[in-house]
Design a protein around this motif. Structure first.
Motif, PDB file in Angstrom:
ATOM      1  N   PHE A 112       0.838  -1.203   0.000  1.00 49.67           N
ATOM      2  CA  PHE A 112       0.000   0.000   0.000  1.00 49.67           C
ATOM      3  C   PHE A 112       0.874   1.255   0.000  1.00 49.67           C
ATOM      4  O   PHE A 112       0.638   2.205  -0.746  1.00 49.67           O
ATOM      5  CB  PHE A 112      -0.912  -0.028   1.228  1.00 49.67           C
ATOM      6  N   GLY A 113       1.903   1.257   0.852  1.00 51.19           N
ATOM      7  CA  GLY A 113       2.791   2.415   0.901  1.00 51.19           C
ATOM      8  C   GLY A 113       3.503   2.653  -0.417  1.00 51.19           C
ATOM      9  O   GLY A 113       3.666   3.806  -0.860  1.00 51.19           O
ATOM     10  N   LEU A 114       3.917   1.587  -1.069  1.00 48.81           N
ATOM     11  CA  LEU A 114       4.576   1.714  -2.367  1.00 48.81           C
ATOM     12  C   LEU A 114       3.611   2.198  -3.442  1.00 48.81           C
ATOM     13  O   LEU A 114       3.988   2.993  -4.315  1.00 48.81           O
ATOM     14  CB  LEU A 114       5.192   0.376  -2.761  1.00 48.81           C
ATOM     15  N   VAL A 115       2.371   1.734  -3.388  1.00 52.90           N
ATOM     16  CA  VAL A 115       1.361   2.175  -4.357  1.00 52.90           C
ATOM     17  C   VAL A 115       1.072   3.663  -4.172  1.00 52.90           C
ATOM     18  O   VAL A 115       0.983   4.424  -5.147  1.00 52.90           O
ATOM     19  CB  VAL A 115       0.073   1.345  -4.215  1.00 52.90           C
ATOM     20  N   LEU A 116       0.934   4.105  -2.925  1.00 55.11           N
ATOM     21  CA  LEU A 116       0.679   5.522  -2.668  1.00 55.11           C
ATOM     22  C   LEU A 116       1.854   6.377  -3.132  1.00 55.11           C
ATOM     23  O   LEU A 116       1.668   7.467  -3.690  1.00 55.11           O
ATOM     24  CB  LEU A 116       0.421   5.731  -1.177  1.00 55.11           C
ATOM     25  N   SER A 117       3.070   5.889  -2.905  1.00 54.15           N
ATOM     26  CA  SER A 117       4.250   6.614  -3.348  1.00 54.15           C
ATOM     27  C   SER A 117       4.269   6.744  -4.865  1.00 54.15           C
ATOM     28  O   SER A 117       4.596   7.807  -5.411  1.00 54.15           O
ATOM     29  CB  SER A 117       5.513   5.901  -2.860  1.00 54.15           C
ATOM     30  N   PHE A 118       3.919   5.668  -5.566  1.00 53.77           N
ATOM     31  CA  PHE A 118       3.846   5.713  -7.027  1.00 53.77           C
ATOM     32  C   PHE A 118       2.793   6.717  -7.483  1.00 53.77           C
ATOM     33  O   PHE A 118       3.028   7.520  -8.400  1.00 53.77           O
ATOM     34  CB  PHE A 118       3.508   4.330  -7.576  1.00 53.77           C
ATOM     35  N   ALA A 119       1.625   6.695  -6.843  1.00 50.99           N
ATOM     36  CA  ALA A 119       0.543   7.593  -7.239  1.00 50.99           C
ATOM     37  C   ALA A 119       0.929   9.061  -7.063  1.00 50.99           C
ATOM     38  O   ALA A 119       0.591   9.908  -7.880  1.00 50.99           O
ATOM     39  CB  ALA A 119      -0.715   7.281  -6.428  1.00 50.99           C
TER      40      ALA A 119
END
Length: 318
Positions: free
Chosen positions: A182-189
């Motif tokens: 989730f943290g990596l997805v938010l960072s990508f977004a």
């Protein structure tokens, strides 16, 4: 006529319609995989996992057949692009958009985990940007907590850019693994880059396990939260409930104009309007260098999917 949407390692996905006209996404398994008993068991588990999830931010299963010649799974069709496509086409989301995306994803994880499932492959490709909010899809490698694993010991399942340290090192998956992703997805977004840099898969996997994330490019209101999600130790990461609680609040200093911009993902958590930052109590402690699916699935289609529809979706004639 069914419309081809895409193809992956497991098979092809088509846009089709139920006899009543409801649009559905039909995943049809590749013929060579359908001949493998082990794969059939894995696919049956994917279907079982997807059916078990009740959530506004997942794509509900409407029907499936895991025993026919070409097994298939039909879910509610989500017309929006993936988060990956959205960011690649339009650039990073705004701060407000990223927070609303995160709130929807956190609620999706709550529903997934409540069903006793660890997704294990949360990534931008598996997040569809529906007008009503993000939808988490694809339970192809999901782990059902009360069933033994089907994968061989040491098998690496997931997408390297979005895997947790424990997935990489072969530890048993937990709900905290999804929080790391989730943290990596938010960072990508928010920034279209990985906090662990660029390079080969081997380099990325090493950094995820051993090096701290670089989140300096993230907005202040997201930096603390993402850093907490990316703690090396699973027990130091926030829970989806804590994430939802934090992301449902509007942080101090949020630009009003930015909040009112057209948004590809607008989940309504019912908590907006409180001027508080995300709590800082999630800041991870110093790390050691070593690391030991609308609600109730909108119900199944009463009329189901006909054999003719399945054959059409699979590209065959009777």
């Amino acid at each position: 006529m069914a419309q081809f949407l895409g193809q992956g390692g497991m098979g092809s996905v088509y846009l089709a319609h139920s006899p009543g006209g409801r649009p559905v996404a039909v995943k049809v398994i590749r013929p060579e995989l359908a001949k493998e008993p082990r794969f059939r068991r894995r696919f049956a588990r994917e279907v079982s996992a997807a059916r078990a999830v009740n959530g506004a931010y997942t794509a509900p299963v409407v029907n499936a057949d895991t025993d026919c010649e070409l097994p298939w799974l039909a879910t509610v069709f989500v017309p929006g692009p993936s988060l990956w496509q959205t960011v690649r086409a339009n650039g990073p989301l705004s701060h407000a958009q990223t927070r609303r995306l995160g709130a929807g994803l956190a609620e999706a994880l709550l529903d997934i985990h409540a069903a006793g499932i660890v997704h294990r492959d949360l990534k931008p490709h598996n997040v569809l940007m529906d007008a009503a909010g993000p939808r988490v899809i694809d339970f192809g490698i999901a782990h059902v907590t009360d069933l033994p694993p089907l994968t061989d010991p040491g098998a690496l399942l997931g997408t390297p850019h979005f895997m947790s340290p424990e997935q990489i090192t072969g530890s048993a998956p937990t709900t905290a693994s999804d929080v790391f992703s989730f943290g990596l997805v938010l960072s990508f977004a928010a920034g279209e880059r990985s906090p662990f840099g660029d390079g080969s898969n081997a380099q990325l996997l090493y950094r995820i396990v051993h090096t701290p994330p670089d989140v300096r490019s993230l907005p202040d209101g997201l930096r603390v939260l993402v850093t907490a999600c990316l703690a090396k130790r699973p027990g130091q990461r926030p829970t989806p409930a804590e994430l939802l609680d934090a992301l449902g609040r509007r942080p101090t200093g949020t630009d009003r104009a930015d909040t009112d911009r057209p948004d590809p993902a607008r989940p309504d958590t019912g908590r907006a309007g409180t001027d508080r930052h995300a709590p800082t109590l999630w800041l991870p402690q110093p790390q050691h260098s070593t690391v030991a699916l609308a609600r109730n699935a909108h119900a199944l289609l009463a009329d189901g999917l006909t054999d003719a529809l399945l054959l059409e979706a699979a590209g065959h004639d009777r």
